[in-house]
Design a protein around this motif. Sequence first.
Motif, PDB file in Angstrom:
ATOM      1  N   ALA A  51      69.735  34.532  18.250  1.00 54.26           N
ATOM      2  CA  ALA A  51      70.904  34.033  17.911  1.00 54.26           C
ATOM      3  C   ALA A  51      70.920  32.735  18.143  1.00 54.26           C
ATOM      4  O   ALA A  51      70.809  31.631  18.005  1.00 54.26           O
ATOM      5  CB  ALA A  51      71.601  34.599  18.451  1.00 54.26           C
ATOM      6  N   ILE A  70      68.641  30.781  15.328  1.00 48.34           N
ATOM      7  CA  ILE A  70      69.573  30.338  13.794  1.00 48.34           C
ATOM      8  C   ILE A  70      69.303  29.013  13.966  1.00 48.34           C
ATOM      9  O   ILE A  70      68.802  28.632  13.045  1.00 48.34           O
ATOM     10  CB  ILE A  70      71.280  30.891  14.454  1.00 48.34           C
ATOM     11  CG1 ILE A  70      71.132  32.385  13.933  1.00 48.34           C
ATOM     12  CG2 ILE A  70      72.050  30.164  13.340  1.00 48.34           C
ATOM     13  CD1 ILE A  70      72.518  32.735  14.600  1.00 48.34           C
ATOM     14  N   ALA A  87      66.931  27.329  14.248  1.00 44.32           N
ATOM     15  CA  ALA A  87      65.753  27.516  13.837  1.00 44.32           C
ATOM     16  C   ALA A  87      66.089  27.540  11.638  1.00 44.32           C
ATOM     17  O   ALA A  87      64.901  27.359  10.924  1.00 44.32           O
ATOM     18  CB  ALA A  87      64.672  27.895  14.179  1.00 44.32           C
ATOM     19  N   GLY A  88      66.743  28.708  11.044  1.00 39.05           N
ATOM     20  CA  GLY A  88      66.460  28.481  10.191  1.00 39.05           C
ATOM     21  C   GLY A  88      66.224  30.465   9.945  1.00 39.05           C
ATOM     22  O   GLY A  88      66.132  30.544   9.057  1.00 39.05           O
ATOM     23  N   TYR A 114      67.045  33.809  10.360  1.00 38.29           N
ATOM     24  CA  TYR A 114      67.191  35.390  10.597  1.00 38.29           C
ATOM     25  C   TYR A 114      66.747  35.892  10.454  1.00 38.29           C
ATOM     26  O   TYR A 114      66.077  35.985   9.384  1.00 38.29           O
ATOM     27  CB  TYR A 114      69.033  35.020   9.212  1.00 38.29           C
ATOM     28  CG  TYR A 114      69.660  33.900   9.649  1.00 38.29           C
ATOM     29  CD1 TYR A 114      71.029  34.677  10.079  1.00 38.29           C
ATOM     30  CD2 TYR A 114      69.810  32.362   9.237  1.00 38.29           C
ATOM     31  CE1 TYR A 114      72.009  33.946  10.336  1.00 38.29           C
ATOM     32  CE2 TYR A 114      70.971  31.970   9.502  1.00 38.29           C
ATOM     33  CZ  TYR A 114      72.253  32.358  10.133  1.00 38.29           C
ATOM     34  OH  TYR A 114      73.017  31.749  10.660  1.00 38.29           O
TER      35      TYR A 114
END
Lengths: 560, 409
Positions: free
Chosen positions: A225, A229, A231-232, A234
């Motif tokens: 998280a 996140i 860093a894109g 998921y």
Amino acid sequence: MDRPIIHRILKLALFALVVLLVLLPVVFLLLASIGLGPLGPKTNITLGNYLAVLEDPFFASSLVNSITFAALSSLVATGLGFVLAFINRATDAPLASVLRSVMVAMLAMPSFLESIGWTFLLSPRAGLVNVIYSRLVGAQEPLFNIYSFAGLVFAMGLNLTPVSFFLISPAFSLIDKTLIEMSTVFGGGLWRTIYRVYLPIVLPSIVSAYIYTFIIGLEAFDTPAIIGIPAGIYVLTTSIYKKMVSDIPPDYGGATAYAVFLAALASVALWSYRFVVAHAEKYGSLTGRAEVSPTLRLGRKLKFTITLIIMTYLVIHPISVVGVLILASLHSFWNPSVLFQNITLENFLLFLTYPLSWVAAINSALVALITCIVTVIGGLMVSYFCYRRPFKGSHTFALITSLPLAVPPMVLAIGVYWTALFSNVGIYGTVWALVYAYSLRYLPLVVRLVVGPLLQIGREIEDAARIYGGIWRSLTRVILPLMRGPLIYAATYVTVIVLTNLSVAVLLVTKESVVLSTTLYSLWNTGERLEATAGGLLYFSVTLSVALIGNSLLTKSDRQ
Amino acid sequence: MSPRFSLVLSSVALIAAIIVAGYVVVLSEGLRNDVRRSVNDLTSDLKSVSDRLQTLEQLINLYARAAGIESPAQAEQLIKERQELQAKIEGARRESGTLRIYGSVDFRDVKSLIDAFQARYPFIKVTYEEMRPPEVYTRVTSELAANKPTADIVIISHTTGVRLAAEGRYMPYVSPESKSYPDSLKDKDGLWTAFVLLPISLVYNTKLVKQEELPRTLEELVNPKWKGKVVMHDITLGTVGTQWLVSLKSYVGESRWNEFVNGLLNLKPVLDIAVSAVAEKVAAGEYPIGIITNLHDVVRLRLQGAPVDYFLPEGVPLLTSFSHIAIIKTTQNPNSAKLFVDFALSQEGQVIIGNVPVRFPARPGTPADFALEKVLKPGIKIEPYPTQEAVEKARQWADEFKKMGFGSK
């Protein structure tokens, strides 16, 4: 052996109770995933949630991310964990003995805190290291960008290292000194001795550490998280979180459907884990004689190299992370280009003056303590009866008790919450609901910690004790004394992790809230990172003292 | 009768008449004087009476003005309210003496308000349980479904709480204080009333972006020179970010909005799941510009000395949502709950919450440190959000933004 039938019935009833306790939350969740949850509009039974997951193009990418991320991080963790455990347990290099306390300390650090530390250090434009680097070199590009897949694996790998260290390290005390001596006598060098003696004996622990850290990696939330996140990137857990916070009413059905896929994945890992431990027995070398792990005497050159390795590790991981966290917590805002201009104790004061009652502190301690007792006793029993002396159906039983390990904590919390609420046995809103949730979650963990060393105890010693005094005597006279180390590990680990775990508590605690952990959680959620950092550091000091106490008990027991 | 006699008689009569007349005249003169005197007396008396009446009238006006009463009806209303307040207090004394609140507003921020309330009504003990909005929703609905005691009051972000209202979880209660709130900040049936404002703004790092470089329009904001330098709240979640962006459409017009969203996509903004983190990361210098963050975080960071400030491109209003306060309909402590709602919405309560750094009180004209009109630069337009479309289609838009490629590498 003719057992009275009443014993069997008692045993059966106990197992049935455990199975019920484990399955209830899981059943609630599964029902929710097919549209029969206790909340939201009542619909017909539907597979819509599962179909939606399969149609979701982001599911595939987060699945792939999850697997790669977990596999690589646990690789880093197990590799490093093995090296450090080896240095600590089997060499006489200077500083080697420090490693253990360092590992205890890092184990006591909440993982969200560690991840925040990494972002303070290595965020491309606002990370201390990168800012210093670009000032020194004048480069535009950062030295290392934590917001990348490599950064994510790096942070998680280091985060899991203490876990694998403690999973691997007990195995070293099971190595017979004569084996090492023989290897040296026959001219085996260090590498040969490692390869021929250490590796085979420690291998089951390494594999089990790998699989275990892989599972933690799959279910980790904090690090993906905080670092993933932005860093894109998921993974499954962050996707589940997205589902649970982005819809009102929260999409528990969809989240559970995701979680079922995650659980399936974790179950495969668990299965292979069982396969490994089932074949582990033949590696056992504990014959009841050697109790202290033998040490290799190193040459000067090797000593130097190994000390260098230790120093590098210490500087990169604990020193820099703890250092930057302390530094940041003393600032009213974090901006590495204006350091020391806004020094304040405000973050600590704000956290401390948070309306904090004694009830909350006592509750925290109570929950941690009871959970610790329940899981350690339960975990020892489960490992003993399922792995050591399997009975009919013990495989299924073991699998069922390990189910909660496969459910991400934040989803499990919902299941336990509904169980406590709708089962009407009076635990709702009390600390017992918390004890229940944490015990479910950490019992399988204790089993992981205990089962490896348990299987390495030579069966013949135990058999001897059993013949003379039955199962009770074999437990108290052989298993418990030999298992003292791993049990203290497990107890300490569970206590610390219960104290630091935040996400389970929020829904379950009512009225007399456990303010300490929920405070931290809400600070974290509202994005007040520096205050969460200060609070986290205070929290860390508490868990650290627990861990150190456990550790000193452990060294005492080692010496005996 | 001799004529002489008649002459004498008439003369006597004349004289008598004259005498009588004279006497009458003299008498009437005295009478007139008396009358005049008494009339004079009366006039002055009347004057003093009228003077006193006038003073009294002025005094009543003064008192009424001081009390803010403009009409007899209002006075009656006030008396009624006072009686109701008394009834509430007496009712509350007979209740359990505890009040449970589930809230998504930081406990630290509402603590002083709760303390003041407990000092005013020492027979009520308030417990406040802080949760995120989805957890407030889950706790309340689950506990109601299981017939377990739940909160008496919720303080929750409006976008989440409106679901609870729609599901009929709230007790209608029109607080006497709610008349000071505009219609956009209260439910017409009294289900909820705004408690604190949550305005959303854009933020920039004052060290990294010079005043003259600052994008003045939406078009300048999506200039490719900002590529990779923008952090934004995750608009693929369906929450604050999505609702803000969708609401913006009705204020800037569809075509301009479409251009903006497409331009934004080309900037490849980094998405963060926490609204506050957007401001924090801009303050840290990680990104020069942040889109969609809480104004109160920007103001707080600025107060702490961080190099940040908020900005709004031309035509973009300060879109403002709020957290509302509402009573759960199953409450066993309706009077205590009403007292708390009244207090929280009163000027006194709003001043307390508005003096907390940094919380914007919802009551218009609250003389508090962080009253929005005091904090804002002049000329900024405040508009409510989310719009109807943003509420109803948040989910679809979130997926749409995801499909467009927001958030993916």
